[in-house]
Design an enzyme around this catalytic site. Structure first.
Site, PDB file in Angstrom:
ATOM      1  N   ARG A  66      -5.834 -11.681  17.960  1.00  0.00           N
ATOM      2  CA  ARG A  66      -4.557 -12.360  18.236  1.00  0.00           C
ATOM      3  C   ARG A  66      -4.270 -13.460  17.220  1.00  0.00           C
ATOM      4  O   ARG A  66      -3.115 -13.778  16.933  1.00  0.00           O
ATOM      5  CB  ARG A  66      -4.594 -12.930  19.654  1.00  0.00           C
ATOM      6  CG  ARG A  66      -3.224 -13.201  20.245  1.00  0.00           C
ATOM      7  CD  ARG A  66      -3.323 -13.463  21.741  1.00  0.00           C
ATOM      8  NE  ARG A  66      -4.289 -14.499  22.004  1.00  0.00           N
ATOM      9  CZ  ARG A  66      -5.189 -14.486  22.994  1.00  0.00           C
ATOM     10  NH1 ARG A  66      -5.247 -13.485  23.824  1.00  0.00           N
ATOM     11  NH2 ARG A  66      -6.035 -15.474  23.129  1.00  0.00           N
ATOM     12  N   TYR A 119      21.520 -24.196  17.859  1.00  0.00           N
ATOM     13  CA  TYR A 119      21.508 -22.746  18.116  1.00  0.00           C
ATOM     14  C   TYR A 119      21.624 -22.514  19.634  1.00  0.00           C
ATOM     15  O   TYR A 119      20.800 -23.015  20.417  1.00  0.00           O
ATOM     16  CB  TYR A 119      20.190 -22.205  17.550  1.00  0.00           C
ATOM     17  CG  TYR A 119      19.940 -20.741  17.739  1.00  0.00           C
ATOM     18  CD1 TYR A 119      20.720 -19.795  17.088  1.00  0.00           C
ATOM     19  CD2 TYR A 119      18.889 -20.306  18.536  1.00  0.00           C
ATOM     20  CE1 TYR A 119      20.468 -18.445  17.241  1.00  0.00           C
ATOM     21  CE2 TYR A 119      18.620 -18.956  18.690  1.00  0.00           C
ATOM     22  CZ  TYR A 119      19.419 -18.024  18.050  1.00  0.00           C
ATOM     23  OH  TYR A 119      19.158 -16.691  18.205  1.00  0.00           O
ATOM     24  N   ASP A 190      15.298 -27.482  13.336  1.00  0.00           N
ATOM     25  CA  ASP A 190      15.437 -26.043  13.112  1.00  0.00           C
ATOM     26  C   ASP A 190      15.953 -25.875  11.685  1.00  0.00           C
ATOM     27  O   ASP A 190      17.092 -26.226  11.374  1.00  0.00           O
ATOM     28  CB  ASP A 190      16.410 -25.441  14.135  1.00  0.00           C
ATOM     29  CG  ASP A 190      16.550 -23.923  14.002  1.00  0.00           C
ATOM     30  OD1 ASP A 190      16.387 -23.393  12.879  1.00  0.00           O
ATOM     31  OD2 ASP A 190      16.844 -23.257  15.013  1.00  0.00           O
ATOM     32  N   LYS A 215      15.595 -14.276   9.462  1.00  0.00           N
ATOM     33  CA  LYS A 215      16.781 -14.404   8.608  1.00  0.00           C
ATOM     34  C   LYS A 215      16.381 -14.250   7.130  1.00  0.00           C
ATOM     35  O   LYS A 215      16.064 -13.164   6.700  1.00  0.00           O
ATOM     36  CB  LYS A 215      17.471 -15.736   8.904  1.00  0.00           C
ATOM     37  CG  LYS A 215      17.720 -15.975  10.410  1.00  0.00           C
ATOM     38  CD  LYS A 215      18.775 -15.050  10.986  1.00  0.00           C
ATOM     39  CE  LYS A 215      18.829 -15.051  12.514  1.00  0.00           C
ATOM     40  NZ  LYS A 215      19.002 -16.331  13.163  1.00  0.00           N
TER      41      LYS A 215
HETATM   42  C1  PLP Z   1      18.483 -16.658  14.503  1.00  0.00           C
HETATM   43  C2  PLP Z   1      18.167 -18.075  14.747  1.00  0.00           C
HETATM   44  C3  PLP Z   1      17.140 -18.468  15.608  1.00  0.00           C
HETATM   45  C4  PLP Z   1      16.360 -17.480  16.423  1.00  0.00           C
HETATM   46  O1  PLP Z   1      15.684 -16.540  15.686  1.00  0.00           O
HETATM   47  P1  PLP Z   1      15.300 -15.122  16.308  1.00  0.00           P
HETATM   48  O2  PLP Z   1      14.276 -14.603  15.404  1.00  0.00           O
HETATM   49  O3  PLP Z   1      16.573 -14.327  16.325  1.00  0.00           O
HETATM   50  O4  PLP Z   1      14.791 -15.383  17.695  1.00  0.00           O
HETATM   51  C5  PLP Z   1      16.888 -19.803  15.749  1.00  0.00           C
HETATM   52  N1  PLP Z   1      17.598 -20.725  15.088  1.00  0.00           N
HETATM   53  C6  PLP Z   1      18.596 -20.388  14.255  1.00  0.00           C
HETATM   54  C7  PLP Z   1      19.326 -21.452  13.546  1.00  0.00           C
HETATM   55  C8  PLP Z   1      18.914 -19.065  14.059  1.00  0.00           C
HETATM   56  O5  PLP Z   1      19.913 -18.747  13.242  1.00  0.00           O
END
Ligand code: PLP
Length: 398
Positions: A66, A119, A190, A215
């Site tokens: 893990r 978000y 974030d 992303k």
């Molecule tokens: C897409 C996104 C997330 C979440 O990511 P996932 O992999 O889709 O769970 C968190 N913060 C921001 C700013 C995002 O664009």
């Protein structure tokens, strides 16, 4: 031969996490394989004890699948290079990286301040899980003046996203970090927009930086991934304990995909940014366009902060269009090169018609009946994207 910290980030991203040479053959694969395993075997009990001791000391000791082996470790070191972090913890999605941070840094009866441009799913986490655990959350415009009156004796965390989701509101991270440190709060940022390459919150004073690797790190729309990076020992310890206790884990194949994606992050992101600026230039001359939201665009309200704190831009932008709701639907439906969908950071262009309800909670948004459209500008030829927008605007006009 190994990369040193004196090199530029572009160079580090090509050389960090390479497979070591085999001591017998003196050879190594250029591409690290995906080391898939559910458990680890040891030569003897002494080797197992050493791994356990490393783990108990809070370092990366592998006793079980893990935790992840070489592929995971290589990806962790790449994220550390991106974020100038000491440690990185991987999670199976960006959202789970957010929950890891919140679970690690907050307990029952405690309080978190959150930027109102955050978000969206953070609000769902709050409503469904945090409330049940007696963790309370207040949302506010993320300026020191707006946050100051909301700090309570039990406030532990200031959680922000910069630039904000949907309208890309730039926050003054150094000012927020100074405020958080003066009030004994942990600043969590974030950093999905910047993904470490464009923006480095830890260098600007934040305690924790989160990236949805889904992303721009993955970059190919084929992967879900999250990462949490930190530098300070107490924060690292809290993250490490919670990461292990709650079983956050990603597959070696996903770590491998992320490693493959991240090697081309610099060149991809530069091209996304260049294409997005060309689209902005076109939009600025369109009759229907009221406002462009893209921090690298000189008219954006956050442009000065972007110039001061960021190292580049990406393919994300939003635009306010003088279209009524029916025309807005016609516009979005008429686009042929922009997929209608959430997410971003892949090679392809995407469009999202932003629901007014989602913006109503953003103090940055000046309420309007106009259509708000978010675009992810992909790696297509920008002339084709512009022609597509042009014909869709004509369809919208009717
Ligand atoms: C897409 C996104 C997330 C979440 O990511 P996932 O992999 O889709 O769970 C968190 N913060 C921001 C700013 C995002 O664009």
């Amino acid at each position: 031969m190994s990369a040193s910290n004196n090199h530029h980030l572009d160079t580090l991203l090509m050389h960090t996490g390479m497979a070591p040479f085999d001591p017998e053959t003196g050879a190594a694969p250029v591409a690290l394989p995906s080391v898939r395993t559910s458990t680890v075997r040891f030569r003897n009990l002494d080797a197992l004890s050493r791994a356990r001791a490393t783990q108990l000391a809070g370092d990366r000791g592998v006793t079980y699948g893990r935790i992840g082996m070489q592929t995971h470790e290589a990806l962790e070191s790449v994220v550390c290079a991106l974020e100038s972090a000491q440690r990185c913890f991987l999670a199976p999605s960006g959202l789970s990286a957010m929950t890891l941070s919140v679970m690690a840094l907050l307990g029952a009866g405690e309080h978190m301040l959150v930027s109102d441009s955050v978000y969206g799913p953070m609000r769902y986490l709050d409503k469904t899980v945090l409330r049940r655990m007696n963790i309370s959350v207040s949302y506010a415009r993320a300026t020191v003046a707006d946050l100051e009156p909301l700090v309570r004796p039990e406030t532990r965390v200031l959680y922000v996203e910069s630039p904000g989701s949907l309208l890309f509101e730039m926050l003054d991270i150094p000012a927020l970090a100074e405020f958080a440190r003066a009030r004994g709060l942990l600043l969590v940022v974030d950093n999905t927009w910047g993904s470490g390459y464009l923006y480095r919150p830890l260098e600007l004073g934040a305690h924790v930086s989160i990236i949805a690797g889904t992303k721009y790190i993955g970059g190919h729309s084929d992967l879900m991934l999250g990462a949490v990076a930190a530098n300070e020992p107490a924060v690292i310890e809290a993250l490490n304990t919670t990461h292990y206790a709650m079983g956050y884990s990603i597959s070696a194949d996903d770590a491998w995909l992320a490693l493959r994606g991240v090697r081309t992050l610099p060149i991809r992101v530069r091209q996304h940014a260049q294409n997005a600026l060309q689209v902005c230039q076109y939009l600025a001359g369109c009759h229907e366009v009221v406002q462009i939201f893209h921090p690298a665009w000189p008219d954006d309200r956050g442009h000065a902060l972007w110039q001061r704190d960021c190292h580049g831009s990406n393919g994300m932008l939003a635009v306010e269009l003088k279209l009524d709701p029916e025309q807005a639907v016609r516009f979005v439906d008429a686009l042929t090169l922009f997929g209608i969908g959430f997410s971003w950071g892949g090679y392809e262009s995407l469009v999202q018609l932003i629901e007014p309800g989602a913006l109503a909670v953003h103090s940055y948004w000046q309420k309007t009946a106009n259509a708000m459209v978010r675009l992810h500008i992909g790696l297509e030829n920008p002339a084709d994207l512009i022609a597509d927008i042009e014909q869709a605007l004509a369809v919208a006009r009717g």
